[in-house]
Design a protein around this motif. Sequence first.
Motif, PDB file in Angstrom:
ATOM      1  N   THR A  71       0.857  -1.188   0.000  1.00 48.98           N
ATOM      2  CA  THR A  71       0.000   0.000   0.000  1.00 48.98           C
ATOM      3  C   THR A  71       0.889   1.232   0.000  1.00 48.98           C
ATOM      4  OG1 THR A  71      -1.651  -1.139   1.350  1.00 48.98           O
ATOM      5  CG2 THR A  71      -1.823   1.245   1.230  1.00 48.98           C
ATOM      6  N   PHE A  72       0.567   2.186  -0.837  1.00 46.42           N
ATOM      7  CA  PHE A  72       1.222   3.483  -0.742  1.00 46.42           C
ATOM      8  C   PHE A  72       0.230   4.588  -1.091  1.00 46.42           C
ATOM      9  CE2 PHE A  72       1.784   3.188  -5.289  1.00 46.42           C
ATOM     10  CZ  PHE A  72       2.318   1.933  -5.542  1.00 46.42           C
ATOM     11  N   VAL A  73       0.512   5.787  -0.580  1.00 47.78           N
ATOM     12  CA  VAL A  73      -0.354   6.944  -0.789  1.00 47.78           C
ATOM     13  C   VAL A  73       0.172   7.723  -1.987  1.00 47.78           C
ATOM     14  CG1 VAL A  73      -1.225   9.097   0.204  1.00 47.78           C
ATOM     15  CG2 VAL A  73      -0.922   7.090   1.652  1.00 47.78           C
ATOM     16  N   VAL A  74      -0.740   8.099  -2.882  1.00 47.71           N
ATOM     17  CA  VAL A  74      -0.384   8.909  -4.048  1.00 47.71           C
ATOM     18  C   VAL A  74      -1.292  10.134  -4.068  1.00 47.71           C
ATOM     19  CG1 VAL A  74      -0.265   9.002  -6.559  1.00 47.71           C
ATOM     20  CG2 VAL A  74       0.377   6.901  -5.366  1.00 47.71           C
ATOM     21  N   ASN A  75      -0.694  11.297  -4.118  1.00 45.13           N
ATOM     22  CA  ASN A  75      -1.455  12.533  -4.186  1.00 45.13           C
ATOM     23  C   ASN A  75      -1.983  12.707  -5.609  1.00 45.13           C
ATOM     24  OD1 ASN A  75      -2.258  15.235  -4.444  1.00 45.13           O
ATOM     25  ND2 ASN A  75      -0.802  15.905  -2.903  1.00 45.13           N
ATOM     26  N   PRO A  76      -3.305  12.909  -5.784  1.00 47.27           N
ATOM     27  CA  PRO A  76      -3.848  13.043  -7.138  1.00 47.27           C
ATOM     28  C   PRO A  76      -3.456  14.332  -7.846  1.00 47.27           C
ATOM     29  CG  PRO A  76      -5.573  13.385  -5.528  1.00 47.27           C
ATOM     30  CD  PRO A  76      -4.344  12.967  -4.768  1.00 47.27           C
ATOM     31  N   GLY A  77      -2.716  15.211  -7.185  1.00 47.13           N
ATOM     32  CA  GLY A  77      -2.256  16.452  -7.816  1.00 47.13           C
ATOM     33  C   GLY A  77      -2.776  17.678  -7.100  1.00 47.13           C
ATOM     34  N   THR A  78      -2.317  18.817  -7.541  1.00 42.15           N
ATOM     35  CA  THR A  78      -2.707  20.070  -6.898  1.00 42.15           C
ATOM     36  C   THR A  78      -4.134  20.448  -7.282  1.00 42.15           C
ATOM     37  OG1 THR A  78      -1.788  21.332  -8.724  1.00 42.15           O
ATOM     38  CG2 THR A  78      -0.342  20.921  -6.847  1.00 42.15           C
ATOM     39  N   GLY A  79      -4.769  21.170  -6.411  1.00 36.88           N
ATOM     40  CA  GLY A  79      -6.143  21.600  -6.659  1.00 36.88           C
ATOM     41  C   GLY A  79      -7.130  20.521  -6.245  1.00 36.88           C
ATOM     42  N   SER A  80      -8.354  20.711  -6.616  1.00 40.51           N
ATOM     43  CA  SER A  80      -9.424  19.770  -6.271  1.00 40.51           C
ATOM     44  C   SER A  80      -9.461  18.652  -7.309  1.00 40.51           C
ATOM     45  CB  SER A  80     -10.761  20.501  -6.208  1.00 40.51           C
ATOM     46  OG  SER A  80     -10.730  21.493  -5.217  1.00 40.51           O
ATOM     47  N   HIS A  96      -5.402   8.184 -13.733  1.00 41.72           N
ATOM     48  CA  HIS A  96      -6.093   9.342 -14.293  1.00 41.72           C
ATOM     49  C   HIS A  96      -6.551  10.223 -13.148  1.00 41.72           C
ATOM     50  CE1 HIS A  96      -9.707  10.967 -16.756  1.00 41.72           C
ATOM     51  NE2 HIS A  96      -8.676  11.767 -16.860  1.00 41.72           N
ATOM     52  N   SER A  97      -6.020  11.417 -13.077  1.00 41.03           N
ATOM     53  CA  SER A  97      -6.366  12.394 -12.046  1.00 41.03           C
ATOM     54  C   SER A  97      -7.264  13.448 -12.670  1.00 41.03           C
ATOM     55  CB  SER A  97      -5.090  13.035 -11.494  1.00 41.03           C
ATOM     56  OG  SER A  97      -5.387  14.090 -10.618  1.00 41.03           O
ATOM     57  N   VAL A  98      -8.499  13.513 -12.187  1.00 41.13           N
ATOM     58  CA  VAL A  98      -9.519  14.379 -12.771  1.00 41.13           C
ATOM     59  C   VAL A  98      -9.727  15.590 -11.868  1.00 41.13           C
ATOM     60  CG1 VAL A  98     -11.934  14.495 -13.489  1.00 41.13           C
ATOM     61  CG2 VAL A  98     -10.641  12.374 -13.795  1.00 41.13           C
ATOM     62  N   ALA A  99      -9.788  16.753 -12.481  1.00 43.99           N
ATOM     63  CA  ALA A  99     -10.069  17.970 -11.728  1.00 43.99           C
ATOM     64  C   ALA A  99     -11.575  18.152 -11.603  1.00 43.99           C
ATOM     65  CB  ALA A  99      -9.457  19.174 -12.426  1.00 43.99           C
ATOM     66  N   LEU A 100     -12.008  18.604 -10.455  1.00 41.21           N
ATOM     67  CA  LEU A 100     -13.419  18.943 -10.293  1.00 41.21           C
ATOM     68  C   LEU A 100     -13.778  20.054 -11.281  1.00 41.21           C
ATOM     69  CD1 LEU A 100     -13.730  18.970  -6.409  1.00 41.21           C
ATOM     70  CD2 LEU A 100     -14.468  17.192  -7.990  1.00 41.21           C
ATOM     71  N   PHE A 101     -14.983  20.019 -11.779  1.00 41.59           N
ATOM     72  CA  PHE A 101     -15.415  20.978 -12.802  1.00 41.59           C
ATOM     73  C   PHE A 101     -15.172  22.421 -12.357  1.00 41.59           C
ATOM     74  CE2 PHE A 101     -18.747  23.586 -14.794  1.00 41.59           C
ATOM     75  CZ  PHE A 101     -18.361  23.423 -16.118  1.00 41.59           C
ATOM     76  N   GLN A 108      -5.099  15.086 -15.581  1.00 41.41           N
ATOM     77  CA  GLN A 108      -3.710  14.642 -15.656  1.00 41.41           C
ATOM     78  C   GLN A 108      -3.647  13.124 -15.657  1.00 41.41           C
ATOM     79  OE1 GLN A 108      -2.080  16.332 -12.051  1.00 41.41           O
ATOM     80  NE2 GLN A 108      -1.428  18.184 -13.101  1.00 41.41           N
ATOM     81  N   ILE A 109      -2.566  12.609 -16.219  1.00 40.60           N
ATOM     82  CA  ILE A 109      -2.214  11.199 -16.079  1.00 40.60           C
ATOM     83  C   ILE A 109      -0.931  11.166 -15.259  1.00 40.60           C
ATOM     84  CG2 ILE A 109      -1.549   9.069 -17.240  1.00 40.60           C
ATOM     85  CD1 ILE A 109      -4.386   9.842 -17.921  1.00 40.60           C
ATOM     86  N   LEU A 110      -0.977  10.510 -14.095  1.00 39.35           N
ATOM     87  CA  LEU A 110       0.198  10.400 -13.231  1.00 39.35           C
ATOM     88  C   LEU A 110       0.894   9.074 -13.492  1.00 39.35           C
ATOM     89  CD1 LEU A 110      -1.365  11.616  -9.861  1.00 39.35           C
ATOM     90  CD2 LEU A 110      -0.217  12.973 -11.606  1.00 39.35           C
ATOM     91  N   LYS A 111       2.209   9.098 -13.682  1.00 43.25           N
ATOM     92  CA  LYS A 111       3.012   7.888 -13.852  1.00 43.25           C
ATOM     93  C   LYS A 111       3.590   7.541 -12.487  1.00 43.25           C
ATOM     94  CE  LYS A 111       6.837   6.088 -16.620  1.00 43.25           C
ATOM     95  NZ  LYS A 111       7.845   6.443 -17.654  1.00 43.25           N
TER      96      LYS A 111
END
Length: 120
Positions: A71-80, A96-101, A108-111
């Motif tokens: 198990t590891f934690v991955v931040n989906p990116g900045t913002g919501s 696939h990191s999706v921004a709230l509308f 974004q796609i995180l590798k």
Amino acid sequence: MKIFYSFLVVIFINSISLVTNAQQWVIVNEFPSPGTDPRGLAWDGELLWNVDDASNNVYSINPTDGTIIQTFVVNPGTGSRYFEGLAYNNGYLYAHSVALFAANLPNQILKIDVTNGSVV
């Protein structure tokens, strides 16, 4: 949904199911989803990988018995942002990191390196 070998793998909110004969939906194995909000499932040839949006955890799972291997934690990116998909290729997960509308940010796609969970 993900096909691995002769099984169809289906992820539900509370469980992961291995289904044979998808036309009749015969469940041959089922185990609890490791998180409360699963958003993606991938297969690396040995393990299932699951990303959970509620915790931002990525889990590697034994497909035979549902044991969590890593198990590891991955931040989906900045913002919501939230996770909405997962794929595996050549030692990396792609989330696939999706921004709230309302956030007005690009998706974004995180590798992700599967050995340590770092975003590369």
